[in-house]
Every structure is written in structure tokens, then in C-alpha cells.
Design a protein around this motif. Structure first.
Motif, short mmCIF file in Angstrom:
data_model
loop_
_atom_site.label_atom_id
_atom_site.label_comp_id
_atom_site.label_asym_id
_atom_site.label_seq_id
_atom_site.Cartn_x
_atom_site.Cartn_y
_atom_site.Cartn_z
N ARG A 15 -41.11 -22.52 -47.68
CA ARG A 15 -40.10 -21.55 -48.05
C ARG A 15 -38.72 -22.10 -47.72
N ARG A 295 -43.49 -14.77 -45.72
CA ARG A 295 -42.43 -14.21 -46.57
C ARG A 295 -41.47 -13.36 -45.75
N ASN A 298 -39.18 -15.49 -43.69
CA ASN A 298 -38.21 -16.12 -44.58
C ASN A 298 -37.07 -15.16 -44.91
#
Length: 319
Positions: A15, A295, A298
Motif C-alpha cells: 500500500r 487498508r 493505510n
């Protein structure tokens, strides 16, 4: 099997935070950003060359702190990058030589302190480490409040505590005062020297945040937030690191919590304490950025990055 495959997929996904953390360009780009902030804040027009030199040396020492102790178990310059971003965000600290010197000497103390790990014969290194701490107390005498904590950490986390190292630490603490005290004695200004220590018991009203400016309060809150995020992340995932790394990060954690408590109790010392806090916060948040892959983390990274840039801009505007 499904859980393992899910973990492998998340580890393989690079990421934005991981691409930045792994990049060899991260530190040069951050350094350029820091120089631009320094230029905008008037380092050249105000001839703040000493302050700029302190920032450069401190950044290099943070790089050494990471490299010599392998704080991040992958290749990453996030410790230095995090330090630079936080340091220029709180740029009101950069314009003061005393704040910068306390920060620089605190980093020097940690570098030497960590070098004593599991070495009970490291009396010489302990002496130099505590000389750094003693020199820092010349600028901010309240640093001496942290000395008993360092003695506990020397035994429990550095595992180098014994009579010899304890004696070396006391002599190291006194060394800067022997030098400075001799000068004041020669100059006939012993009263000024003694007044330095009277500040130790001069306490202000507890938690009086009315004396702080908006830029100070926002900077303290943000650095404390990233520090807490890093602390929670590390202690949830510390089993993945070596025992030595865990011990060193516990030192950062202990100092962080003590400094935050000190700021709450005596806010009039916020600037000096904040200069020490961001040294501890940098490795904590760097560990989080470099070694998480989800996620959610991130998104947290992007929010933190945008926040630190925004706070930097606001602090510059409020000057």
C-alpha cells in the motif's frame, strides 16, 4: 488455512504507506520538505544557522539510533523521516538553541544508553551517556527528574545495572556541573549557579493549560496521538520482534508516558518536554508505518500525513 492465506495476501499487498516506508527516496524527499519549511519560517533571514545545524545533527543521530539498534526489522528510513516531519511541524522549537540542545543531548543519551545492553562492564559508556543527560540538565534542570527512571531502566531493560555502572552514571551526571561550576566559582557568580537548582522545586499550578498557545496545544496533542498509536501497535505485535528490540521500545514507551504525564502536570515546561517527546514518538510511529499492511492502517497513515502537513502550515501561519 483461510486465515493464513489472508495474512499472506495482506503482507504481499504494497500500500501507499509501505511504498513510502520502503523507498530509498523517502529520507531525501523529507529532508527537502524540512529545508523548505525552515526557509519559509525564516531561518536565513533570521540567521538561525546554529539551530539549523542542530536539526541536521539530530536527524543524523536519529538515523544512527535506528541503524545501530535495528529498530525496524526491514529496510526503512521512517525513524528519521518521522522525526523530521514532527520536528519541523513544531517549528517553534527549532528557533531556540536550548530546546534543540536538550533534544540533541537526549538523542545522544539514548544512543549511548542502548549501547550498554546486557553489558555490565560498560561503565565507560554509561558515564558518557549520563554526561549527555547531565549536559541536557544545564539547559533544562527538570531533566534530573528522569534520572531515577533511567536507573530503573538500566537494570530492567538495558540489563547493565550494577554498582559500577550506577557509580559511573552519578559521576557522568556531575561532570558537566563540575566544569560549569568551576567557571561560576572563578567568575564569582555562585548565586546564579545555585539558583539553577532552585527551579527543581518551583512548581506551577497543576494542569494550567491557559499558559499555552494554540500551536503548542495542537502540536502536543498530535505528537502524543501518534506516539500512543505507535505504543498500542507495538505492544500488540511485539512478539514479532527480537527481545532486544522489545526492551528498547519499552524504554521509548516509558519515557513517552512519563513525559506526557509531566506535560499534563506542569505545562509551563511544554516546549522542553515536547522536544524530548518527539524523539520517543518518532520510532514508535515509524514502526507502525513500516510494519503494518492493512487498508485501515493505510488510511490512518494518509490521515496522519495530511494532518502533520496541515498543522505545519497552520503553525507557520500563526508565527
Amino acid at each position: 488455512a483461510k486465515i493464513l492465506s489472508t495474512n499472506k495476501r495482506s503482507m504481499s499487498v504494497k500500500r501507499i504507506q509501505n511504498k513510502i516506508a520502503d523507498s530509498r527516496l523517502a529520507l531525501p524527499v523529507t529532508a527537502i520538505y524540512a529545508v523548505l519549511v525552515c526557509l519559509i519560517s525564516g531561518f536565513i533571514t533570521q540567521h538561525l544557522w546554529a539551530q539549523f545545524a542542530i536539526l541536521i545533527v539530530s536527524t543524523y543521530m536519529m538515523l544512527e539510533l535506528n541503524n545501530t539498534n535495528a529498530l525496524i526489522r526491514i529496510y526503512s528510513r521512517m525513524v528519521s523521516c518521522s522525526y523530521l516531519m514532527l520536528a519541523v511541524m513544531a517549528h517553534f522549537l527549532l528557533v531556540s538553541v536550548p530546546y534543540g540542545m536538550v533534544q540533541l543531548l537526549f538523542i545522544g543519551f539514548l544512543l549511548l544508553f542502548f549501547r550498554c545492553y546486557q553489558d555490565k562492564r560498560a561503565a565507560g559508556t554509561v558515564f558518557y551517556a549520563y554526561t549527555m543527560l547531565g549536559a541536557a540538565s544545564l539547559f533544562f534542570v527538570q531533566v534530573l527528574y528522569f534520572v531515577p527512571i533511567t536507573w530503573i531502566l538500566l537494570r530492567t531493560n538495558i540489563m547493565a545495572g550494577n554498582v559500577r555502572t550506577l557509580s559511573a552514571s552519578i559521576i557522568g551526571l556531575l561532570m558537566p556541573y563540575w566544569c560549569v561550576g568551576g567557571y561560576y566559582l572563578y567568575a564569582g557568580e555562585t548565586d546564579l549557579f545555585l539558583n539553577h537548582f532552585t527551579q527543581l522545586w518551583q512548581l506551577a499550578p497543576l494542569a494550567d493549560f491557559s499558559i499555552l498557545q494554540l500551536s503548542q496545544m495542537v502540536s502536543v496533542a498530535f505528537i502524543a496521538l501518534v506516539d500512543i498509536i505507535g505504543i498500542i501497535h507495538f505492544h500488540r505485535n511485539s512478539y514479532k520482534d527480537k527481545i532486544r528490540t522489545r526492551m528498547l521500545f519499552e524504554v521509548f514507551t516509558t519515557f513517552s508516558l512519563c513525559i506526557m504525564a509531566f506535560i499534563v502536570l506542569q505545562p509551563q515546561h511544554t516546549n522542553f518536554l515536547l522536544s524530548m517527546l518527539l524523539v520517543c514518538a518518532s520510532p514508535m510511529i515509524a514502526h507502525f508505518i513500516s510494519l503494518t499492511h492493512t487498508r485501515i492502517t493505510n488510511i490512518i497513515f494518509i490521515v496522519l500525513l495530511l494532518s502533520v502537513v496541515s498543522i505545519t502550515a497552520c503553525n507557520l501561519w500563526l508565527v
